[in-house]
Scaffold this active site. Structure first.
Site, PDB file in Angstrom:
ATOM      1  N   SER A 141       0.964  -1.422  -0.073  1.00  0.00           N
ATOM      2  CA  SER A 141       0.088   0.280  -0.299  1.00  0.00           C
ATOM      3  C   SER A 141       1.208   1.486   0.454  1.00  0.00           C
ATOM      4  O   SER A 141       1.137   1.029   0.536  1.00  0.00           O
ATOM      5  CB  SER A 141      -0.700  -0.154   1.203  1.00  0.00           C
ATOM      6  OG  SER A 141      -1.943  -0.728   1.454  1.00  0.00           O
ATOM      7  N   HIS A 164      -2.349   1.321  -4.265  1.00  0.00           N
ATOM      8  CA  HIS A 164      -2.331   0.121  -5.065  1.00  0.00           C
ATOM      9  C   HIS A 164      -2.224   0.540  -6.865  1.00  0.00           C
ATOM     10  O   HIS A 164      -3.000   1.245  -7.598  1.00  0.00           O
ATOM     11  CB  HIS A 164      -2.765  -1.365  -4.940  1.00  0.00           C
ATOM     12  CG  HIS A 164      -2.297  -1.723  -3.830  1.00  0.00           C
ATOM     13  ND1 HIS A 164      -1.019  -2.403  -3.822  1.00  0.00           N
ATOM     14  CD2 HIS A 164      -2.880  -1.095  -2.548  1.00  0.00           C
ATOM     15  CE1 HIS A 164      -1.240  -3.152  -2.405  1.00  0.00           C
ATOM     16  NE2 HIS A 164      -2.129  -2.185  -1.318  1.00  0.00           N
ATOM     17  N   HIS A 207      -5.302  -9.109  -1.250  1.00  0.00           N
ATOM     18  CA  HIS A 207      -5.226  -9.394  -0.322  1.00  0.00           C
ATOM     19  C   HIS A 207      -6.367 -10.458   0.728  1.00  0.00           C
ATOM     20  O   HIS A 207      -7.286 -10.003   0.199  1.00  0.00           O
ATOM     21  CB  HIS A 207      -5.819  -7.982   1.122  1.00  0.00           C
ATOM     22  CG  HIS A 207      -4.544  -6.822   0.432  1.00  0.00           C
ATOM     23  ND1 HIS A 207      -4.380  -6.172  -0.760  1.00  0.00           N
ATOM     24  CD2 HIS A 207      -3.278  -6.186   0.762  1.00  0.00           C
ATOM     25  CE1 HIS A 207      -3.630  -5.083  -0.100  1.00  0.00           C
ATOM     26  NE2 HIS A 207      -3.089  -5.537   0.264  1.00  0.00           N
ATOM     27  N   TYR A 266      -8.083 -10.377   2.924  1.00  0.00           N
ATOM     28  CA  TYR A 266      -9.942  -9.388   3.954  1.00  0.00           C
ATOM     29  C   TYR A 266     -10.439  -8.721   2.139  1.00  0.00           C
ATOM     30  O   TYR A 266     -11.432  -8.609   2.279  1.00  0.00           O
ATOM     31  CB  TYR A 266      -9.447  -8.186   4.558  1.00  0.00           C
ATOM     32  CG  TYR A 266      -8.417  -6.908   3.128  1.00  0.00           C
ATOM     33  CD1 TYR A 266      -8.903  -5.908   2.773  1.00  0.00           C
ATOM     34  CD2 TYR A 266      -7.234  -7.054   4.641  1.00  0.00           C
ATOM     35  CE1 TYR A 266      -8.539  -5.095   2.528  1.00  0.00           C
ATOM     36  CE2 TYR A 266      -6.455  -6.133   2.920  1.00  0.00           C
ATOM     37  CZ  TYR A 266      -6.929  -5.107   2.370  1.00  0.00           C
ATOM     38  OH  TYR A 266      -6.349  -3.671   1.753  1.00  0.00           O
ATOM     39  N   GLU A 267     -10.236  -9.227   0.922  1.00  0.00           N
ATOM     40  CA  GLU A 267     -11.172  -8.442  -0.040  1.00  0.00           C
ATOM     41  C   GLU A 267     -12.283  -9.528  -0.544  1.00  0.00           C
ATOM     42  O   GLU A 267     -13.066  -9.013  -0.695  1.00  0.00           O
ATOM     43  CB  GLU A 267     -10.405  -8.312  -1.545  1.00  0.00           C
ATOM     44  CG  GLU A 267      -9.173  -6.713  -1.529  1.00  0.00           C
ATOM     45  CD  GLU A 267      -7.883  -7.111  -2.033  1.00  0.00           C
ATOM     46  OE1 GLU A 267      -9.197  -6.990  -3.575  1.00  0.00           O
ATOM     47  OE2 GLU A 267      -7.105  -7.044  -2.019  1.00  0.00           O
ATOM     48  N   ALA A 310       3.024  -1.958   3.550  1.00  0.00           N
ATOM     49  CA  ALA A 310       2.791  -0.930   4.837  1.00  0.00           C
ATOM     50  C   ALA A 310       2.925  -1.693   6.151  1.00  0.00           C
ATOM     51  O   ALA A 310       1.455  -3.251   6.256  1.00  0.00           O
ATOM     52  CB  ALA A 310       1.706  -0.462   4.588  1.00  0.00           C
ATOM     53  N   MET A 326      -1.315  -6.199   7.553  1.00  0.00           N
ATOM     54  CA  MET A 326      -2.842  -7.403   7.062  1.00  0.00           C
ATOM     55  C   MET A 326      -2.499  -8.337   4.816  1.00  0.00           C
ATOM     56  O   MET A 326      -3.529  -8.526   4.082  1.00  0.00           O
ATOM     57  CB  MET A 326      -3.950  -6.186   5.889  1.00  0.00           C
ATOM     58  CG  MET A 326      -4.676  -6.211   7.246  1.00  0.00           C
ATOM     59  SD  MET A 326      -5.056  -4.758   7.176  1.00  0.00           S
ATOM     60  CE  MET A 326      -5.746  -3.297   8.220  1.00  0.00           C
ATOM     61  N   SER A 327      -1.329  -8.933   4.699  1.00  0.00           N
ATOM     62  CA  SER A 327      -0.475  -8.704   3.682  1.00  0.00           C
ATOM     63  C   SER A 327       1.272 -10.284   4.104  1.00  0.00           C
ATOM     64  O   SER A 327       1.176 -10.429   5.033  1.00  0.00           O
ATOM     65  CB  SER A 327      -0.167  -8.043   2.663  1.00  0.00           C
ATOM     66  OG  SER A 327       0.860  -6.983   2.713  1.00  0.00           O
ATOM     67  N   ASN A 357       2.956   3.874  10.784  1.00  0.00           N
ATOM     68  CA  ASN A 357       2.022   4.205  12.317  1.00  0.00           C
ATOM     69  C   ASN A 357       3.001   3.008  13.185  1.00  0.00           C
ATOM     70  O   ASN A 357       2.876   2.133  13.111  1.00  0.00           O
ATOM     71  CB  ASN A 357       0.419   4.318  11.480  1.00  0.00           C
ATOM     72  CG  ASN A 357      -0.089   2.637  11.806  1.00  0.00           C
ATOM     73  OD1 ASN A 357      -0.188   2.678  10.602  1.00  0.00           O
ATOM     74  ND2 ASN A 357      -0.455   1.656  12.728  1.00  0.00           N
ATOM     75  N   HIS A 389      -6.654   4.384   6.945  1.00  0.00           N
ATOM     76  CA  HIS A 389      -6.392   3.550   5.217  1.00  0.00           C
ATOM     77  C   HIS A 389      -5.415   5.146   4.994  1.00  0.00           C
ATOM     78  O   HIS A 389      -4.005   5.498   4.408  1.00  0.00           O
ATOM     79  CB  HIS A 389      -7.086   3.395   4.787  1.00  0.00           C
ATOM     80  CG  HIS A 389      -6.345   2.474   3.191  1.00  0.00           C
ATOM     81  ND1 HIS A 389      -5.199   1.539   3.689  1.00  0.00           N
ATOM     82  CD2 HIS A 389      -6.516   2.599   2.038  1.00  0.00           C
ATOM     83  CE1 HIS A 389      -5.029   1.228   1.656  1.00  0.00           C
ATOM     84  NE2 HIS A 389      -5.649   2.437   1.327  1.00  0.00           N
TER      85      HIS A 389
HETATM   86  N1  HPA Z   1      -2.564  -2.729  11.485  1.00  0.00           N
HETATM   87  C1  HPA Z   1      -2.615  -3.375   9.894  1.00  0.00           C
HETATM   88  N2  HPA Z   1      -1.586  -2.957   9.067  1.00  0.00           N
HETATM   89  C2  HPA Z   1      -0.950  -2.349   8.709  1.00  0.00           C
HETATM   90  C3  HPA Z   1      -1.262  -0.844   9.611  1.00  0.00           C
HETATM   91  C4  HPA Z   1      -1.460  -1.501  10.921  1.00  0.00           C
HETATM   92  O1  HPA Z   1      -1.676  -0.747  12.090  1.00  0.00           O
HETATM   93  N3  HPA Z   1      -0.669   0.189   9.690  1.00  0.00           N
HETATM   94  C5  HPA Z   1      -0.517  -0.347   8.000  1.00  0.00           C
HETATM   95  N4  HPA Z   1      -0.652  -1.094   7.669  1.00  0.00           N
END
Ligand code: HPA
Length: 263
Positions: free
Chosen positions: A25, A55, A77, A79-80, A107, A202-203, A226, A238
């Site tokens: 991402s 993306h 992903h 989750y999609e 990310a 998440m990947s 973050n 996001h």
């Molecule tokens: N959690 C999950 N996925 C992420 C995060 C997070 O804090 N930051 C960027 N992708």
């Protein structure tokens, strides 16, 4: 697969690629650094559709620092659609294009004090916190993949050396796969810390399992966007991920270029 390969090789040539790069991402623009041919995922039947903003859903094949690479500007992903095998076809294509290794980027949220937004983390290992596995349903004994040293030691050492040469700090740590798409709760982050995670995202994990299954060497780098939930007052979103990713992406590009020069 044969038709897909022909489509790609008709446009990009049939010289083997050395490695694949899967971009996370907010990191999709790295694909634009490659001198080569860009093919929209939409022209590649079975490739993921552009499901997630930030993306760049193109396969770019060409030269980066003199190395022939295949760059996947976007990923699917879990989750999609709830499908952990979503990246299987692109990874099979990468293998068929001749690649020996895949470098994955993502990310991620940081669980480690002192590893803040904009920092990079080389994955030493992962925790499959989602419990999902892309090899469920695979019928042969090849499904029993050894995940010790799933993150290739030689590639990791070379990436570490590349980061030092580029004067970029590269942390090392364990990445936990959380399914998403909601972010984690602060209690989940506390639990993940106890389990030994340094970053969460998440990947990547299903892709590394698939890569090892396919016999591709794998390595992965997280771009911290973050501090994980409950660890700072910044609001996790996001939009924030996309805004922060380019800061780390610039450093990541330096490390990757240096790494490729050493190949
Ligand atoms: N959690 C999950 N996925 C992420 C995060 C997070 O804090 N930051 C960027 N992708």
């Amino acid at each position: 697969m044969d038709a897909l390969l022909k489509t790609i090789q008709d446009r990009a040539g049939s010289d083997p690629v050395r490695l694949g790069l899967i971009l996370g991402s907010g990191l999709g623009h790295l694909a634009e650094s490659v001198e080569g041919v860009a093919i929209d995922y939409g022209d590649l039947p079975g490739f993921p559709h552009a499901g997630v903003s930030g993306h760049n859903p193109k396969l770019v094949i060409g030269q980066l620092e003199g190395v022939r690479v295949a760059v996947f500007g976007g990923r699917a992903h879990y989750y999609e659609k709830g499908d952990p095998t979503a990246m299987r076809l692109p990874l099979e294509v990468l293998k068929a294009l001749g690649a020996e290794q895949v470098l994955l980027t993502n990310a991620a949220g940081s669980l480690k004090d002192g590893m803040g937004p904009g920092e990079l983390m080389l994955l030493s290992d992962h925790i499959n916190f989602s419990g999902r596995n892309p090899l469920i349903g695979e019928a042969t004994d090849a499904r029993f993949v050894n995940m010790t040293d799933a993150y290739d030691r030689q590639i990791r050492a070379a990436l570490d050396a590349a980061a030092r040469a580029a004067a970029v700090t590269l942390h090392t740590g364990v990445y936990a796969w959380y399914s998403g798409p909601s972010f984690e709760t602060p209690a989940e982050i506390r639990a993940l810390k106890v389990l030994g995670a340094d970053a969460v995202g998440m990947s990547t994990v299903p892709e590394v399992i698939l890569a090892r299954f396919l016999g591709l060497k794998a390595a992965a780098v997280s771009v911290v966007t973050n501090m994980a939930a409950g660890m700072s007052s910044e609001v996790i979103s996001h939009a924030h991920t996309k805004a922060m990713a380019p800061i780390g992406a610039a450093k990541l590009e330096q490390v990757l270029r240096q790494y490729l020069q050493g190949l």
